[in-house]
Design a protein around this motif. Structure first.
Motif, PDB file in Angstrom:
ATOM      1  N   LEU A 449      -1.762   8.273   4.779  1.00 57.51           N
ATOM      2  CA  LEU A 449      -2.071   9.253   5.817  1.00 57.51           C
ATOM      3  C   LEU A 449      -0.851  10.133   6.060  1.00 57.51           C
ATOM      4  CD1 LEU A 449      -3.851  10.200   8.336  1.00 57.51           C
ATOM      5  CD2 LEU A 449      -2.625   8.454   9.618  1.00 57.51           C
ATOM      6  N   GLU A 450      -1.059  11.439   6.093  1.00 59.56           N
ATOM      7  CA  GLU A 450      -0.002  12.378   6.473  1.00 59.56           C
ATOM      8  C   GLU A 450      -0.479  13.184   7.668  1.00 59.56           C
ATOM      9  OE1 GLU A 450       1.512  14.968   3.463  1.00 59.56           O
ATOM     10  OE2 GLU A 450       2.707  13.399   2.523  1.00 59.56           O
ATOM     11  N   VAL A 451       0.300  13.158   8.754  1.00 57.94           N
ATOM     12  CA  VAL A 451      -0.054  13.895   9.966  1.00 57.94           C
ATOM     13  C   VAL A 451       0.998  14.966  10.200  1.00 57.94           C
ATOM     14  CG1 VAL A 451      -0.651  13.706  12.406  1.00 57.94           C
ATOM     15  CG2 VAL A 451      -0.975  11.738  10.918  1.00 57.94           C
ATOM     16  N   LEU A 452       0.555  16.218  10.354  1.00 58.78           N
ATOM     17  CA  LEU A 452       1.443  17.310  10.769  1.00 58.78           C
ATOM     18  C   LEU A 452       1.238  17.504  12.261  1.00 58.78           C
ATOM     19  CD1 LEU A 452       1.158  20.009   7.950  1.00 58.78           C
ATOM     20  CD2 LEU A 452       3.179  18.700   8.564  1.00 58.78           C
ATOM     21  N   VAL A 453       2.292  17.276  13.047  1.00 57.91           N
ATOM     22  CA  VAL A 453       2.137  17.250  14.497  1.00 57.91           C
ATOM     23  C   VAL A 453       3.311  17.973  15.163  1.00 57.91           C
ATOM     24  CG1 VAL A 453       3.241  14.942  14.580  1.00 57.91           C
ATOM     25  CG2 VAL A 453       1.842  15.692  16.488  1.00 57.91           C
ATOM     26  N   LYS A 487       0.576   4.258   6.258  1.00 62.41           N
ATOM     27  CA  LYS A 487      -0.520   3.601   5.544  1.00 62.41           C
ATOM     28  C   LYS A 487      -1.435   3.019   6.609  1.00 62.41           C
ATOM     29  CE  LYS A 487       1.692   2.701   1.110  1.00 62.41           C
ATOM     30  NZ  LYS A 487       0.837   3.601   0.337  1.00 62.41           N
ATOM     31  N   ILE A 488      -2.743   3.273   6.449  1.00 62.71           N
ATOM     32  CA  ILE A 488      -3.684   2.904   7.509  1.00 62.71           C
ATOM     33  C   ILE A 488      -4.985   2.393   6.901  1.00 62.71           C
ATOM     34  CG2 ILE A 488      -4.536   5.276   7.676  1.00 62.71           C
ATOM     35  CD1 ILE A 488      -4.864   4.824  10.710  1.00 62.71           C
ATOM     36  N   PRO A 489      -5.583   1.341   7.468  1.00 65.37           N
ATOM     37  CA  PRO A 489      -6.882   0.857   6.964  1.00 65.37           C
ATOM     38  C   PRO A 489      -7.979   1.903   7.190  1.00 65.37           C
ATOM     39  CG  PRO A 489      -5.812  -0.796   8.362  1.00 65.37           C
ATOM     40  CD  PRO A 489      -5.040   0.473   8.528  1.00 65.37           C
ATOM     41  N   LEU A 490      -8.895   2.013   6.228  1.00 61.37           N
ATOM     42  CA  LEU A 490      -9.996   2.976   6.324  1.00 61.37           C
ATOM     43  C   LEU A 490     -10.807   2.766   7.601  1.00 61.37           C
ATOM     44  CD1 LEU A 490     -11.788   5.208   5.128  1.00 61.37           C
ATOM     45  CD2 LEU A 490     -13.004   3.441   3.853  1.00 61.37           C
ATOM     46  N   LYS A 491     -11.000   1.517   8.006  1.00 61.21           N
ATOM     47  CA  LYS A 491     -11.799   1.224   9.209  1.00 61.21           C
ATOM     48  C   LYS A 491     -11.226   1.941  10.431  1.00 61.21           C
ATOM     49  CE  LYS A 491     -13.868  -2.518  11.884  1.00 61.21           C
ATOM     50  NZ  LYS A 491     -15.180  -1.870  11.870  1.00 61.21           N
ATOM     51  N   GLU A 492      -9.897   2.055  10.475  1.00 63.42           N
ATOM     52  CA  GLU A 492      -9.245   2.665  11.630  1.00 63.42           C
ATOM     53  C   GLU A 492      -9.271   4.191  11.580  1.00 63.42           C
ATOM     54  OE1 GLU A 492      -8.410   0.742  14.008  1.00 63.42           O
ATOM     55  OE2 GLU A 492      -8.556  -1.171  12.953  1.00 63.42           O
ATOM     56  N   LEU A 493      -9.724   4.763  10.450  1.00 58.17           N
ATOM     57  CA  LEU A 493      -9.773   6.221  10.316  1.00 58.17           C
ATOM     58  C   LEU A 493     -11.109   6.803  10.773  1.00 58.17           C
ATOM     59  CD1 LEU A 493      -8.075   6.860   6.845  1.00 58.17           C
ATOM     60  CD2 LEU A 493      -7.317   7.768   9.051  1.00 58.17           C
ATOM     61  N   ALA A 494     -12.077   5.937  11.089  1.00 56.86           N
ATOM     62  CA  ALA A 494     -13.452   6.391  11.342  1.00 56.86           C
ATOM     63  C   ALA A 494     -13.516   7.492  12.394  1.00 56.86           C
ATOM     64  CB  ALA A 494     -14.332   5.213  11.748  1.00 56.86           C
ATOM     65  N   SER A 495     -12.775   7.342  13.492  1.00 57.08           N
ATOM     66  CA  SER A 495     -12.830   8.348  14.565  1.00 57.08           C
ATOM     67  C   SER A 495     -11.460   8.985  14.788  1.00 57.08           C
ATOM     68  CB  SER A 495     -13.320   7.693  15.860  1.00 57.08           C
ATOM     69  OG  SER A 495     -12.456   6.622  16.203  1.00 57.08           O
ATOM     70  N   TYR A 496     -10.606   8.952  13.758  1.00 64.44           N
ATOM     71  CA  TYR A 496      -9.227   9.407  13.958  1.00 64.44           C
ATOM     72  C   TYR A 496      -9.153  10.904  14.244  1.00 64.44           C
ATOM     73  CZ  TYR A 496      -4.208   9.940  13.475  1.00 64.44           C
ATOM     74  OH  TYR A 496      -2.903  10.236  13.736  1.00 64.44           O
ATOM     75  N   SER A 509      -2.865  18.208  12.490  1.00 68.30           N
ATOM     76  CA  SER A 509      -3.810  18.086  11.377  1.00 68.30           C
ATOM     77  C   SER A 509      -3.370  16.912  10.518  1.00 68.30           C
ATOM     78  CB  SER A 509      -3.844  19.367  10.540  1.00 68.30           C
ATOM     79  OG  SER A 509      -2.577  19.600   9.953  1.00 68.30           O
ATOM     80  N   PHE A 510      -4.282  16.438   9.670  1.00 64.71           N
ATOM     81  CA  PHE A 510      -3.918  15.295   8.828  1.00 64.71           C
ATOM     82  C   PHE A 510      -4.654  15.353   7.507  1.00 64.71           C
ATOM     83  CE2 PHE A 510      -7.775  13.852  10.855  1.00 64.71           C
ATOM     84  CZ  PHE A 510      -8.385  13.013   9.939  1.00 64.71           C
ATOM     85  N   THR A 511      -4.093  14.666   6.518  1.00 62.58           N
ATOM     86  CA  THR A 511      -4.755  14.487   5.217  1.00 62.58           C
ATOM     87  C   THR A 511      -4.691  13.013   4.863  1.00 62.58           C
ATOM     88  OG1 THR A 511      -2.695  14.899   4.002  1.00 62.58           O
ATOM     89  CG2 THR A 511      -4.141  16.787   4.375  1.00 62.58           C
ATOM     90  N   THR A 512      -5.660  12.566   4.057  1.00 59.48           N
ATOM     91  CA  THR A 512      -5.685  11.158   3.629  1.00 59.48           C
ATOM     92  C   THR A 512      -5.930  11.081   2.134  1.00 59.48           C
ATOM     93  OG1 THR A 512      -8.058  10.997   4.064  1.00 59.48           O
ATOM     94  CG2 THR A 512      -6.579  10.327   5.845  1.00 59.48           C
ATOM     95  N   GLN A 513      -5.478   9.993   1.539  1.00 59.71           N
ATOM     96  CA  GLN A 513      -5.728   9.735   0.126  1.00 59.71           C
ATOM     97  C   GLN A 513      -5.740   8.231  -0.079  1.00 59.71           C
ATOM     98  OE1 GLN A 513      -2.994  11.661  -2.532  1.00 59.71           O
ATOM     99  NE2 GLN A 513      -4.216  11.251  -4.322  1.00 59.71           N
ATOM    100  N   PHE A 514      -6.720   7.745  -0.875  1.00 60.66           N
ATOM    101  CA  PHE A 514      -6.814   6.305  -1.117  1.00 60.66           C
ATOM    102  C   PHE A 514      -5.530   5.781  -1.743  1.00 60.66           C
ATOM    103  CE2 PHE A 514      -7.691   2.830  -4.124  1.00 60.66           C
ATOM    104  CZ  PHE A 514      -8.112   1.856  -3.218  1.00 60.66           C
ATOM    105  N   SER A 515      -5.068   4.623  -1.268  1.00 59.15           N
ATOM    106  CA  SER A 515      -3.832   4.031  -1.797  1.00 59.15           C
ATOM    107  C   SER A 515      -4.101   2.730  -2.550  1.00 59.15           C
ATOM    108  CB  SER A 515      -2.849   3.767  -0.637  1.00 59.15           C
ATOM    109  OG  SER A 515      -1.718   3.060  -1.095  1.00 59.15           O
ATOM    110  N   SER A 516      -4.657   1.726  -1.869  1.00 58.76           N
ATOM    111  CA  SER A 516      -4.811   0.404  -2.512  1.00 58.76           C
ATOM    112  C   SER A 516      -5.732  -0.466  -1.670  1.00 58.76           C
ATOM    113  CB  SER A 516      -3.446  -0.275  -2.642  1.00 58.76           C
ATOM    114  OG  SER A 516      -2.867  -0.456  -1.346  1.00 58.76           O
ATOM    115  N   TYR A 517      -6.023  -1.643  -2.189  1.00 60.85           N
ATOM    116  CA  TYR A 517      -6.731  -2.671  -1.425  1.00 60.85           C
ATOM    117  C   TYR A 517      -5.736  -3.745  -1.005  1.00 60.85           C
ATOM    118  CZ  TYR A 517     -11.582  -1.207  -1.859  1.00 60.85           C
ATOM    119  OH  TYR A 517     -12.765  -0.540  -1.714  1.00 60.85           O
ATOM    120  N   GLU A 518      -5.782  -4.145   0.266  1.00 56.26           N
ATOM    121  CA  GLU A 518      -4.880  -5.166   0.787  1.00 56.26           C
ATOM    122  C   GLU A 518      -5.691  -6.194   1.585  1.00 56.26           C
ATOM    123  OE1 GLU A 518      -1.828  -5.108  -0.149  1.00 56.26           O
ATOM    124  OE2 GLU A 518      -1.675  -3.056  -0.897  1.00 56.26           O
ATOM    125  N   LEU A 519      -5.113  -7.399   1.747  1.00 64.19           N
ATOM    126  CA  LEU A 519      -5.796  -8.465   2.486  1.00 64.19           C
ATOM    127  C   LEU A 519      -6.001  -8.067   3.942  1.00 64.19           C
ATOM    128  CD1 LEU A 519      -3.803 -11.564   1.147  1.00 64.19           C
ATOM    129  CD2 LEU A 519      -6.086 -10.844   0.446  1.00 64.19           C
TER     130      LEU A 519
END
Length: 540
Positions: A449-453, A487-496, A509-519
């Motif tokens: 996740l990249e946030v420009l703020v 780095k942020i879990p997809l579940k937490e991006l639902a209403s970001y 503003s923000f942009t996202t890109q898939f990174s990996s799978y983690e436990l």
């Protein structure tokens, strides 16, 4: 230096003097505009330094030069539906905007210059698709080079297909005026092309131009969509595809894995617009739901299991017995030679090995180590099929499983009753039992996740991210903003997108890109398993 206002129905503006309480702000904004206009020309800059003002003609000239150098980007507030501000915009286009011949020469995707020359080779760039009742697709294009005429045969540089240009139109809003030809620099439209999408280039003979002007932003807001009346699902999908042609920033995904239709957009308002159009224009009632998360399952240790499938119901029965070992797999790990389980050693004699790259990421490695003909080779594909079925619907949450090595080392068969189905069912059940004993874990998708703020909001944004299980990776500055990497879990991006807009007044503003799978954390894993068990009971 006048105030323009409109009645609710729009039309011609009311032009008045600027109110006293707004005059200072208007002067400040005009001074900024004059300075920007002067910045692109030395002569104008000298005059600006002398008098701190420019005439309207001088401002037009300065803004025109700023448009040519891309140092000025005008923004107009316009309501076309009620004719508010439209006349001012059209005046600006006629009086200020430079001619195509004055603009820098465009380059194609290969970096080669393509002058806007009517005598050059024929090239068209399609920048928009409209869909109209009784007509179908209306394709809007700009003539980048050459002259296009009705009936010209062109080649699609992106898709390789041939197209014959139909009737050509010059456009004025919803009005289309039929023309014989369009020349370099002109914008027009046509209908009934076979295979042209937004962003495609059509070329004449011996021309290979390809233009790549439009860079669509990544989606920032996603929802699962379903028709209230399930019988209208197919009709809804056709409407979604039509709307996507008109606005490619709406992305439609039919997820086999999640068993949902997902629509992705630029924000909550963007998807509210889609829902409004679906219900008002298409007359299809739809509802949004939270999208499911594409979890993955894997194992963390080795385990062994066996299963006998036996069924007798008169005549030929069913019989298959499979003994197997499962273990976590990582790329490059050596083939197994032996396993010790509960003090008993199992030696491996590898007969064959298959590595399957899974569609959903990760691998399944399948090893046949059966000795002495305990299971005939012809049953191995059925055993692998049974294991794959379980990989597609993991034992914990029903999610895809990945990164597992399976070694089939023993079993039994019957000379009459054994068949592919028996071994497929035996393998599926043996794999499921072993998986559950092998320290199974649920993995979740993690995104960069990249946030420009703006700097004023940095603390609030960081606190919010930490509450969303994000890991802050770094901070930097860019174009007057603070850039936050995490780095942020997809579940937490639902209403970001909604939360970030609320925190910063819409200035971040923000942009996202898939990174990996983690436990996932253990408490979340237990919740997911319970939810899946409840779902399975409901289905039963």
């Amino acid at each position: 230096m006048k105030k323009y206002s409109w009645k609710p129905e729009g039309g011609a503006p009311i032009i008045e003097d600027i109110p006293a309480d707004q005059l200072e702000k208007a002067k400040e904004w005009k001074a900024a505009l004059v300075e920007a206009a002067a910045a692109g020309d030395d002569t104008l800059m000298e005059k600006f330094f002398e008098s701190e003002d420019l005439s309207e003609d001088e401002m037009r000239e300065g803004i025109r030069k700023g448009l040519v150098t891309r140092s000025i980007f005008p923004v107009f507030c316009v309501c076309a539906g009620r004719d508010m501000g439209v006349r001012r915009l059209m005046e600006f286009l006629g009086n200020v905007v430079p001619f195509v011949s004055e603009m820098p020469v465009i380059k194609n995707a290969a970096g080669k210059e393509v002058p806007a020359d009517a005598n050059g080779p024929e090239s068209l760039y399609f920048f928009k698709t409209g869909v109209e009742p009784h007509i179908g697709e209306v394709q809007y294009f700009k003539v980048m080079s050459g002259v296009v005429k009705s009936g010209d045969d062109l080649t699609n540089a992106d898709r390789g297909s041939k197209e014959r240009m139909g009737t050509l139109y010059a456009c004025a809003g919803a009005n289309r005026i039929q023309v014989d030809e369009l020349r370099a620099g002109d914008i027009g439209c046509t209908v009934k092309l076979k295979d042209v999408k937004t962003g495609n280039t059509l070329n004449g003979k011996d021309t290979d131009n390809k233009f790549d002007f439009i860079k669509y932003p990544n989606s920032k807001f996603s929802r699962a969509i379903k028709a209230v009346n399930e019988a209208e699902t197919e009709k809804m999908m056709a409407a979604l595809q039509k709307m996507r042609q008109e606005d490619p920033t709406w992305v439609v995904e039919q997820s086999k894995e999640l068993r949902q239709i997902i629509v992705h957009g630029q924000g909550e308002f963007h998807l509210r617009t889609l829902k409004w159009r679906m219900e008002n224009n298409e007359k299809i009632q739809v509802e949004y739901q939270e999208p499911k998360i594409p979890y993955r399952e894997t194992i963390t240790k080795m385990a062994r299991a066996d299963y006998r499938h036996k069924k007798q119901s008169g005549g030929a029965g069913q019989f298959g017995e499979v003994h197997l070992i499962v273990e976590p797999y990582t790329d490059g790990m050596p083939d197994p030679t032996s396993f010790t389980i509960n003090g008993q050693e199992f030696k491996m004699n590898i007969k064959s090995k298959e590595e399957k790259d899974l569609e959903w990421g990760g691998k399944l490695v399948f090893i046949n180590s059966v000795v002495g003909g305990a299971i005939d080779m012809r049953f191995m594909p059925a055993i692998l099929k049974g294991i794959m079925e379980r990989m597609e619907q993991g034992p914990l949450t029903g999610s895809y499983a990945r990164d597992v090595r399976v070694i089939v080392y023993d079993g039994k068969m019957h000379p009459v009753d054994s068949n592919e189905l028996s071994f497929m069912l035996a393998a599926r059940n043996a794999f499921s039992a072993a998986f559950k004993e092998a320290g199974p874990k649920v993995l979740e998708p993690i995104y960069d996740l990249e946030v420009l703020v703006p700097g004023d909001y940095m603390g609030d944004v960081m606190s919010d991210l930490q509450g969303r299980r994000a890991i802050i990776m770094g901070m930097d500055s860019e174009a007057g903003y603070q850039k936050l990497s995490a780095k942020i879990p997809l579940k937490e991006l639902a209403s970001y997108s909604i939360a970030l807009s609320s925190l910063t007044g819409g200035r971040a503003s923000f942009t996202t890109q898939f990174s990996s799978y983690e436990l996932v954390p253990n408490d979340i894993q237990q919740t997911l398993i319970k939810e899946h068990e409840a779902e399975m009971k409901e289905e039963d």
